[in-house]
Design an enzyme around this catalytic site. Structure first.
Site, PDB file in Angstrom:
ATOM      1  N   SER A 232       0.834  -1.194   0.000  1.00 32.10           N
ATOM      2  CA  SER A 232       0.000   0.000   0.000  1.00 32.10           C
ATOM      3  C   SER A 232       0.880   1.260   0.000  1.00 32.10           C
ATOM      4  CB  SER A 232      -0.964  -0.057   1.196  1.00 32.10           C
ATOM      5  OG  SER A 232      -1.971   0.922   1.083  1.00 32.10           O
ATOM      6  N   ASP A 327      -9.051  -4.707  -5.940  1.00 29.47           N
ATOM      7  CA  ASP A 327      -8.589  -3.746  -4.933  1.00 29.47           C
ATOM      8  C   ASP A 327      -9.597  -2.596  -4.870  1.00 29.47           C
ATOM      9  OD1 ASP A 327      -7.300  -1.802  -3.413  1.00 29.47           O
ATOM     10  OD2 ASP A 327      -5.331  -2.171  -4.312  1.00 29.47           O
ATOM     11  N   HIS A 360      -6.941  -5.615  -1.790  1.00 24.54           N
ATOM     12  CA  HIS A 360      -5.808  -4.717  -1.519  1.00 24.54           C
ATOM     13  C   HIS A 360      -4.774  -5.347  -0.593  1.00 24.54           C
ATOM     14  CE1 HIS A 360      -3.849  -0.798  -1.181  1.00 24.54           C
ATOM     15  NE2 HIS A 360      -3.876  -0.895   0.129  1.00 24.54           N
TER      16      HIS A 360
END
Length: 420
Positions: A232, A327, A360
């Site tokens: 991330s 995601d 994600h």
């Protein structure tokens, strides 16, 4: 209890290791329900279950026997682990203390449906995050807030810096597993930990350079360059480190952006601004309050955003990009493709793997999918995305690729057989 439940090759293993779950001593064709239960360090209960029918010899082997219902369907040898769900909604399974294992209680009950009260057999699978002989060393040197993990033996080993996302804290479980696979790994905090603010006004590249220099000084680290991986927000930091710090030889971005996100990055004589965003584009579910951030960031094709793009094409490092096509946090696939395009235009070799149905939070294998959880810094219920089976398969594949990539580019070799 008439049945015998077993976990092979051993009841004790590393968390990222697949195991073979078997049941013997059942009646031929007997209907049974298998359950897995795990209590995390906060006392949160995670559970899964699956319906099976024994074979003609009264045995079950989850690597061959199909689940007929429950938390998953079909032949899924590790389904009882990757399908674990918290009893309380929106909890993420993560290891806080890597010195202790997660204990997964496995049970087999008679029957399907509501009447499954008779316990036939059970065992406990101890799943560790720290391999035998791996050392854990807290690091508070200069500004560094980190933990160093050293594999057993003199080395030299490839050296890695491990970065998690904008939730902050010092997250150790991926770094400890990588050290258990033969990497000297530094888990590095950069937000919301000890004296580091939850949302710093800026991040300084020199802080991450301190981490590179610290790792290079370790005697067990091979002197051919350092690797970095980030998830991330940690993904775009990994790209920035590989672009601006000459000590980085290989970088892995997991669900990351090719643009600097959320906090300005200060380098030596330059600052990369944040990717512009508009919180007016946040979508909030009326019923649950779950926040969808996927449309918040401005269009990356708009020239107004290009000042915050990380110029990865300047780097001589090798890059691996991993992302999920489901995601829901941000459009990581688009940002990965953008970085790959710039690298290829400049003649760079680059690897990218996009996973259909993956969300994600791509984690080490057998940690269950977390679709929604509270962001530790923002305090919001974030929608991360992902489909259970597809996400689990993506995590297995990505974990193999991460290790192979770093062995190739930091050691010029394949993964040693002993590390598989």
């Amino acid at each position: 209890m008439a049945a015998r439940m077993s976990v092979l090759p051993s009841l004790r293993c590393l968390f990222d290791e697949p195991v073979q779950i078997r049941v013997a001593g059942l009646q031929p064709q007997q209907a049974v329900t298998l359950r897995a239960s795990l209590l995390d360090e906060s006392g949160e209960l995670f559970q899964s279950h699956a319906l099976y029918r024994a074979g003609s010899s009264g045995e079950l082997d989850l690597s061959r026997s199909p689940a007929l219902g429950g938390s998953y369907l079909g032949v899924e040898p590790m389904g009882l682990l990757w399908a674990l769900q918290s009893k309380t909604p929106y909890k993420r399974l993560a290891k806080r203390n890597v010195l202790t294992p997660f204990c997964v209680d496995l049970e087999v009950y008679e029957g399907h449906g509501e009447d499954t009260s008779r316990l036939l057999g059970k065992c406990t699978n101890e799943r560790w995050f720290l391999g035998e002989g791996v050392k854990r060393i807290p690091v508070r040197e200069g500004r560094l807030r980190a933990t160093l993990f050293l594999p057993p033996g003199p080395g030299p080993f490839p050296g890695l810096i491990d970065l998690y996302g904008s939730g902050g804290g010092l997250i150790e479980y991926r770094a400890s597993l990588l050290a258990s696979r033969g990497f000297v790994t530094l888990a590095l905090a950069y937000m919301s930990f000890e004296d580091i603010p939850a949302m710093p006004k800026t991040l300084e590249l020199s802080y991450f350079e301190e981490a590179v220099n610290f790792l290079c000084k370790q005697q067990q680290v091979k002197d051919t360059g350092i690797g970095v991986l980030g998830l991330s927000k940690g993904g775009d930091l990994a790209l920035s480190m590989a672009t601006f710090l000459p000590g980085i030889k290989a970088a892995v971005s997991i669900s990351g952006s090719s643009f600097n996100s959320f906090i300005p990055l200060e380098g030596d004589g330059f600052t990369i601004p944040v990717h512009p965003y508009d919180l007016g584009r946040v979508k909030i579910s009326d019923e649950s309050g779950i926040v969808d951030f996927s449309d918040v960031l401005d269009d990356h094709m708009d020239p107004a955003t290009w000042a915050c793009r990380i110029p990865v094409e300047r780097s001589l490092a090798k890059f691996l990009f991993l992302c999920g096509l489901d995601d829901m946090n941000w459009k990581s696939d688009l940002y990965c493709q953008d970085a790959v395009q710039h690298l290829q235009q400049h003649g760079r070799e680059v690897e990218i793997y996009s996973y259909a149905g993956a969300g994600h939070l791509l984690e080490p294998p057998y940690l269950p999918l977390c679709k929604v959880s509270i962001h530790r810094v923002l305090g919001m219920l974030m929608h991360w995305g992902g489909q259970w089976r597809e996400h689990a398969k993506a995590q297995e594949d990505a974990w193999r690729r991460i290790q192979a990539f770093f062995w190739q580019h930091l050691m010029d070799s394949d993964i040693p057989k002993s590390k598989l």
